[in-house]
Design a protein around this motif. Structure first.
Motif, PDB file in Angstrom:
ATOM      1  N   LEU A 129       0.831  -1.211   0.000  1.00  0.00           N
ATOM      2  CA  LEU A 129       0.000   0.000   0.000  1.00  0.00           C
ATOM      3  C   LEU A 129       0.862   1.256   0.000  1.00  0.00           C
ATOM      4  O   LEU A 129       0.583   2.212  -0.734  1.00  0.00           O
ATOM      5  N   ASN A 134      -0.344   4.899  -0.762  1.00  0.00           N
ATOM      6  CA  ASN A 134      -1.489   4.835   0.141  1.00  0.00           C
ATOM      7  C   ASN A 134      -1.001   4.716   1.585  1.00  0.00           C
ATOM      8  O   ASN A 134      -1.210   3.695   2.252  1.00  0.00           O
ATOM      9  N   ASP A 137      -3.727   4.059   4.505  1.00  0.00           N
ATOM     10  CA  ASP A 137      -4.226   2.680   4.572  1.00  0.00           C
ATOM     11  C   ASP A 137      -3.143   1.720   5.063  1.00  0.00           C
ATOM     12  O   ASP A 137      -3.446   0.736   5.734  1.00  0.00           O
TER      13      ASP A 137
END
Length: 169
Positions: A129, A134, A137
């Motif tokens: 991730l 990201n 997350d």
């Protein structure tokens, strides 16, 4: 046809029985495909520092071959098998190296569902991730992992790196 399996030493029979109990009687004859997949990953990894003509072809070939072996095993392993989640981890690695982030993420999610106490899956999923930007997350996955694994050290360390430096890679 049956003659090839005659006169097998007792030591070999004992070793086979031992590993059949560890891996499972129903898949022991197929586990060489899992091992072959691991060997293809090792071959791929060895090419990462190489710079010869055709190295990119060799890399892609190794990844495809590894994935083929793991797909063969998928048809024989059930989620209850001890090798199943490890195979999913290796598949996720191959998918990631091929740039198939969604397939890799799908594998990590399956592992987290099937084996929520397996700390390395949280760390690798968070790394994936983070690698695609990201960050939030990645932190969430690690925080969930901390709860599910009752504070696994490997997750604490990964979380400290992600939160502290903003970089997990």
């Amino acid at each position: 046809p049956g003659r090839a399996f005659e006169n097998i030493p007792d030591s070999v029979k004992r070793e086979y029985s031992k590993w059949a109990k560890v891996v499972g009687e129903d898949v022991i004859r197929f586990t060489h495909h899992y091992c072959t997949g691991l060997n293809w990953i090792n071959r791929y990894d060895l090419t990462l520092t190489a710079n010869y003509k055709g190295v990119e072809f060799d890399r892609q070939l190794a990844l495809k071959a590894a994935l083929s072996e793991f797909k063969f095993m998928r048809g024989r392993l059930k989620p209850k098998h001890k090798l199943y989640y490890m195979m999913l981890m290796r598949e996720a690695y191959v998918y990631n190296e091929q740039g198939n982030i969604s397939a890799a993420a799908k594998n990590y999610k399956e592992i987290l569902k099937l084996k929520p106490g397996y700390a390395p899956s949280y760390v690798e999923y968070a790394r994936l991730l983070k690698s695609v930007g990201n960050h939030s997350d990645a932190i969430k996955i690690l925080q969930i992992g901390l709860k599910k694994t009752k504070g696994a050290t490997i997750i604490k360390q990964a979380l400290a790196r992600v939160e502290g430096t903003g970089s997990e890679n």
